[in-house]
Design a protein around this motif. Sequence first.
Motif, short mmCIF file in Angstrom:
data_model
loop_
_atom_site.label_atom_id
_atom_site.label_comp_id
_atom_site.label_asym_id
_atom_site.label_seq_id
_atom_site.Cartn_x
_atom_site.Cartn_y
_atom_site.Cartn_z
N ASP A 263 -9.88 3.43 5.77
CA ASP A 263 -9.11 3.78 6.97
C ASP A 263 -7.99 2.81 7.33
O ASP A 263 -7.50 2.81 8.46
CB ASP A 263 -10.05 3.91 8.18
CG ASP A 263 -10.63 2.57 8.60
OD1 ASP A 263 -10.81 1.68 7.75
OD2 ASP A 263 -10.91 2.40 9.82
N THR A 264 -7.53 1.97 6.39
CA THR A 264 -6.49 1.00 6.73
C THR A 264 -5.19 1.69 7.12
O THR A 264 -4.53 1.28 8.08
CB THR A 264 -6.25 0.04 5.55
OG1 THR A 264 -7.49 -0.57 5.19
CG2 THR A 264 -5.25 -1.03 5.93
N VAL A 265 -4.81 2.71 6.37
CA VAL A 265 -3.63 3.51 6.73
C VAL A 265 -4.03 4.99 6.78
O VAL A 265 -3.31 5.84 6.26
CB VAL A 265 -2.43 3.26 5.78
CG1 VAL A 265 -1.80 1.90 6.06
CG2 VAL A 265 -2.85 3.35 4.32
N THR A 266 -5.13 5.26 7.38
CA THR A 266 -5.77 6.56 7.60
C THR A 266 -6.48 7.05 6.33
O THR A 266 -6.01 6.84 5.20
CB THR A 266 -4.81 7.67 8.08
OG1 THR A 266 -3.97 8.11 7.02
CG2 THR A 266 -3.97 7.20 9.26
N PRO A 377 -7.07 5.84 17.16
CA PRO A 377 -5.90 5.25 17.81
C PRO A 377 -6.26 4.02 18.63
O PRO A 377 -7.28 3.99 19.32
CB PRO A 377 -5.41 6.40 18.72
CG PRO A 377 -5.94 7.65 18.09
CD PRO A 377 -7.26 7.26 17.50
N GLY A 378 -5.43 2.97 18.51
CA GLY A 378 -5.66 1.78 19.32
C GLY A 378 -6.41 0.67 18.62
O GLY A 378 -6.48 -0.45 19.14
N LYS A 379 -6.98 0.93 17.43
CA LYS A 379 -7.73 -0.11 16.74
C LYS A 379 -6.81 -1.04 15.95
O LYS A 379 -7.23 -2.10 15.51
CB LYS A 379 -8.78 0.49 15.79
CG LYS A 379 -9.99 1.06 16.49
CD LYS A 379 -11.16 1.29 15.53
CE LYS A 379 -11.89 0.02 15.18
NZ LYS A 379 -13.13 0.27 14.42
N GLY A 380 -5.56 -0.63 15.75
CA GLY A 380 -4.63 -1.46 15.01
C GLY A 380 -4.11 -2.60 15.86
O GLY A 380 -4.29 -2.66 17.07
N MET A 381 -3.43 -3.55 15.20
CA MET A 381 -2.88 -4.71 15.91
C MET A 381 -1.68 -5.20 15.12
O MET A 381 -1.79 -5.58 13.96
CB MET A 381 -3.95 -5.79 16.02
CG MET A 381 -3.51 -7.05 16.73
SD MET A 381 -4.94 -8.16 16.91
CE MET A 381 -4.10 -9.68 17.37
N THR A 392 4.20 4.39 10.30
CA THR A 392 3.72 5.71 10.67
C THR A 392 4.60 6.80 10.07
O THR A 392 4.10 7.82 9.56
CB THR A 392 3.69 5.86 12.21
OG1 THR A 392 2.84 4.85 12.76
CG2 THR A 392 3.16 7.23 12.62
N ARG A 393 5.90 6.58 10.08
CA ARG A 393 6.83 7.58 9.53
C ARG A 393 6.68 7.70 8.01
O ARG A 393 6.75 8.79 7.46
CB ARG A 393 8.27 7.23 9.90
CG ARG A 393 8.58 7.53 11.37
CD ARG A 393 10.06 7.34 11.72
NE ARG A 393 10.44 5.95 11.77
CZ ARG A 393 11.20 5.33 10.89
NH1 ARG A 393 11.68 6.01 9.84
NH2 ARG A 393 11.51 4.05 11.02
#
Length: 402
Positions: A263-266, A377-381, A392-393
């Motif tokens: 799940d690092t980049v989904t 959502p929100g777990k990243g930093m 994201t793009r």
Amino acid sequence: MKLPQIINSLLETDLYKFSMGMTIYHQFPSYRTTWTFKCRNTDVHFTEEMVEEIREQIKAYCDIKFTEEELNYLKKIKWLKEDYVDFLRLWHPRFEDFEINDDAECGLSIEAKGTWVNSSMYEIPTLAIVNEVYFRMAYDYDELMDSFKEKLSEKCRRISENSVHLGTFSEFGLRRRLSGEAQELAVKKINEAVKGSGSSFIGTSNVYLAKKYNLTPVGTMAHEYIMCVGQGDNKHNAAYSNWYALNAWIREYSVLNGIALTDTVTTDIFLRDFQLTFATMFNGVRHDSGDPYEWGEKMIKHYESLGIDPKTKSLLFSDSLDFDKASALYDHFSDRIKVAFGIGTYISNDTKVKALNIVMKTTECNGHPVAKISDTPGKGMCKDPSYVDYLTRTLDWRLNHE
């Protein structure tokens, strides 16, 4: 220091720091990283006295070196190579790599900078120190330990009476433990409780406790590994972070030490790269964000689409688990695929007060930002919102155009 020394051995870290560390040492020795501490609890404040104690505890940690007995233990881990263990003979933490201040919103600011092979090792001991200092200085520690022991006894009763079905599970709670004393007691008591039960306690991520109690040390990779390998080189397309990271892992370990983090980049992006070769060579995958049932079903379907029997692979769940959540997941999946659990804070810091939600994340690699875009959502930093937008793009483009 006002408190007893908290970290007393360089083995007192999670195993995946060594598995990632060897890969970094062999393949990415020049990479440099910045690590940033964050407290996600909005009602927590670290006093100046706590900050000074944390500073002194980290300084004491930086004076430790590996003993020959510890190095000989590491050599027995079949996938650790002797040249890396010889490097560890010379290695020790550097206090000069830390910046510790009391000017953050929560009262505590910590950054660590340096070569990745150095700074990666600082995360887990730093978080363990912060946790223990806070709970010993903010509360009556003896009262917390009494409530911890009471809750631990109930956990052990449920295991021994088979009122929960945990299958194969391990303890992952070092970074957010109440104290070293509490974590050691939990590992010891749970290891005793499983004897004769329907659950199997295979070990702990804490290498020091695994050695002490003759348990299996558990752990493979963390988000930092995929972030830095995939995003630390400007020649890489960040949307392919998983491919770069998994490919380097296979070069290092072949079929050994093979649980991949999704799940690092989904996870949807992960599955684009987790095709037949990787899916065959890795023993299984680890869940750390998003709905665990949706994730598990997605992984089973993916293995089946590749012609791989899911019963030959493992799902390792590690996201905010307690015994009831793990037992329900076991009942749901265990007849179709191997299931295992890494259970952290619920084992190592379950008391009458709320546990801290603290992290120390990689925020830069080789002078530019890195980021995690998890399934929650929100777990990243990340310090740079524009980089998160860029990443994201690139992920969206890949999902929509490949």
